[in-house]
Write a protein that holds these residues in place. Structure first.
Motif, PDB file in Angstrom:
ATOM      1  N   VAL A  98       0.827  -1.206   0.000  1.00 17.77           N
ATOM      2  CA  VAL A  98       0.000   0.000   0.000  1.00 17.77           C
ATOM      3  C   VAL A  98       0.861   1.256   0.000  1.00 17.77           C
ATOM      4  O   VAL A  98       0.654   2.175  -0.812  1.00 17.77           O
ATOM      5  N   LEU A  99       1.830   1.327   0.896  1.00 13.53           N
ATOM      6  CA  LEU A  99       2.624   2.551   1.033  1.00 13.53           C
ATOM      7  C   LEU A  99       3.475   2.818  -0.205  1.00 13.53           C
ATOM      8  O   LEU A  99       3.499   3.949  -0.720  1.00 13.53           O
ATOM      9  N   VAL A 100       4.166   1.793  -0.702  1.00 13.34           N
ATOM     10  CA  VAL A 100       5.002   1.988  -1.885  1.00 13.34           C
ATOM     11  C   VAL A 100       4.138   2.290  -3.104  1.00 13.34           C
ATOM     12  O   VAL A 100       4.444   3.192  -3.900  1.00 13.34           O
ATOM     13  N   GLY A 101       3.041   1.558  -3.249  1.00 13.09           N
ATOM     14  CA  GLY A 101       2.179   1.782  -4.399  1.00 13.09           C
ATOM     15  C   GLY A 101       1.557   3.166  -4.408  1.00 13.09           C
ATOM     16  O   GLY A 101       1.551   3.852  -5.434  1.00 13.09           O
ATOM     17  N   ILE A 102       1.044   3.607  -3.265  1.00 20.90           N
ATOM     18  CA  ILE A 102       0.398   4.923  -3.216  1.00 20.90           C
ATOM     19  C   ILE A 102       1.427   6.037  -3.392  1.00 20.90           C
ATOM     20  O   ILE A 102       1.136   7.067  -4.013  1.00 20.90           O
ATOM     21  N   ALA A 103       2.622   5.858  -2.851  1.00 19.60           N
ATOM     22  CA  ALA A 103       3.662   6.874  -3.048  1.00 19.60           C
ATOM     23  C   ALA A 103       3.987   7.034  -4.533  1.00 19.60           C
ATOM     24  O   ALA A 103       4.098   8.159  -5.041  1.00 19.60           O
TER      25      ALA A 103
ATOM     26  N   GLN B 239      -2.880   0.605 -12.616  1.00 17.18           N
ATOM     27  CA  GLN B 239      -4.339   0.684 -12.607  1.00 17.18           C
ATOM     28  C   GLN B 239      -4.854   1.948 -11.930  1.00 17.18           C
ATOM     29  O   GLN B 239      -5.841   2.542 -12.374  1.00 17.18           O
ATOM     30  N   TRP B 240      -4.196   2.400 -10.844  1.00 15.36           N
ATOM     31  CA  TRP B 240      -4.786   3.446 -10.021  1.00 15.36           C
ATOM     32  C   TRP B 240      -4.081   4.792 -10.113  1.00 15.36           C
ATOM     33  O   TRP B 240      -4.556   5.765  -9.516  1.00 15.36           O
TER      34      TRP B 240
ATOM     35  N   ILE C 265       3.028  -4.408  -7.086  1.00 11.03           N
ATOM     36  CA  ILE C 265       3.048  -2.953  -6.915  1.00 11.03           C
ATOM     37  C   ILE C 265       2.943  -2.260  -8.264  1.00 11.03           C
ATOM     38  O   ILE C 265       2.192  -1.286  -8.426  1.00 11.03           O
ATOM     39  N   VAL C 266       3.683  -2.742  -9.265  1.00 13.45           N
ATOM     40  CA  VAL C 266       3.654  -2.123 -10.589  1.00 13.45           C
ATOM     41  C   VAL C 266       2.255  -2.221 -11.195  1.00 13.45           C
ATOM     42  O   VAL C 266       1.740  -1.247 -11.790  1.00 13.45           O
TER      43      VAL C 266
END
Length: 329
Positions: A95-100, A204-205, A198-199
């Motif tokens: 979550v943290l790495v993806g949202i960053a 997607q988001w 994560i990628v």
């Protein structure tokens, strides 16, 4: 025989009191029309929520069938379960790495296109496609892309690098191997499986973050940039002193919504690794799913789900309180 005027007025007032007014009838009819929807919501959401809370205090296993009152034992077992903490750690990392990454890429795209009105007409529909796709379709498509033998990602890497050199991942060290083609088993190794997840999530988001930040940037007063430019401010100063403070509230809300939504990540785990290799990509949603629908430990799964709900509620409350706290004057 004539009816007295006073008694006639009283009769009319009683009749009008008994008959609701036009506004009252509309209000009553509106509630009657909403009643089926309210009943459906209560049946599909409120009742299961209350029932699962009751279930969390029972030792209810379907295999073998048994159901007995357990008190707070399920919650105590969950707090001492290493797989719960490991799943939470994996979830927080993704979550943290993806949202960053979503925020950084989305902000960069929004800054590039905030003034390009004509270009946005062509770019926005394309950027909306990943968000509009069904999550399970996204997972299936990217699982084929990440395939080590026939996937497009390894094929592109083979074309970009020399065929006489290979690239392999052993543990956490990248090594070049002579005379071996690139064959990275993305979904079969601990580190690369998390990277792939994560990628895919970022792909997607990021458009969602881009659209929110683009709308926020469009609302910033352009006169502030003109005044700062006349004072000799460079683009970094404009970004840190005008842009980010001007959209800070929107950024905070967007990050909160994405974090709460990303914390429930399940579809990519289901399509990619199903928690493997080992438990390296097991998220808390996947662990609860396995407990309830694979091992049939319904009471224990309900207890963990409520602990996660409490944890997210506390984190969201602290986040909102810290952000909305008024600065001292």
């Amino acid at each position: 025989m004539s009816i007295p005027i006073a008694s006639k007025a009283q009769a009319e007032s009683k009749g009008s009191w008994r008959r609701p007014s036009f506004a009252g009838r509309r209000r009553r009819d509106g509630w009657l029309m909403m009643l089926p929807a309210v009943l459906i919501i209560l049946a599909l959401s409120i009742y299961p929520l209350i029932y699962s809370l009751r279930l969390a205090f029972y030792n209810w296993n379907l295999q073998p069938p048994q159901k007995s009152f357990h008190g707070l034992q399920n919650f105590r077992d969950a707090l001492s379960d290493d797989r719960v903490w490991g799943a939470l750690q994996n979830t927080l990392l993704i979550v943290l790495v993806g949202i960053a990454l979503e925020f950084v890429i989305g902000l960069g795209l929004a800054l590039l296109l905030v003034d390009a009105v004509r270009l946005r007409r062509f770019v926005l529909p394309i950027f909306m496609l990943p968000v509009m796709m069904v999550p399970i379709v996204v997972g299936l498509t990217w699982r084929m892309l990440w395939d080590n033998q026939y996937g497009a990602i390894n094929s592109i890497l083979r074309k970009l690098f020399d065929h006489d050199l290979g690239l392999s991942l052993f543990g956490s060290h990248w090594q070049l191997l002579d005379k071996e083609p690139i064959n990275i088993v993305w979904l079969g190794q601990t580190n690369t499986a998390k990277i792939a997840m994560i990628v895919t999530q970022v792909w997607q988001w990021t458009p969602f973050m881009f659209l929110v930040l683009l709308a926020a940037l469009s609302s910033v007063n352009p006169e502030l940039y003109e005044a700062a430019s006349l004072d000799g401010a460079n683009w970094r100063q404009l970004l840190w002193d005008i842009t980010l403070p001007g959209i800070s509230h929107v950024v905070a809300v967007a990050l909160l919504f994405r974090a709460l939504d990303a914390f429930k990540i399940f579809d990519l785990v289901y399509m990619f690794t199903q928690g493997g290799p080992g438990n390296s990509t097991e998220t808390i949603s996947w662990y609860i799913y396995e407990l309830g629908f694979k091992f049939f430990r319904m009471g224990y799964a309900s207890a963990i789900s409520y602990l996660v709900l409490i944890l997210l509620s506390i984190a969201a409350t602290v986040y909102v309180s810290a952000f909305l706290r008024e600065e001292p004057t």
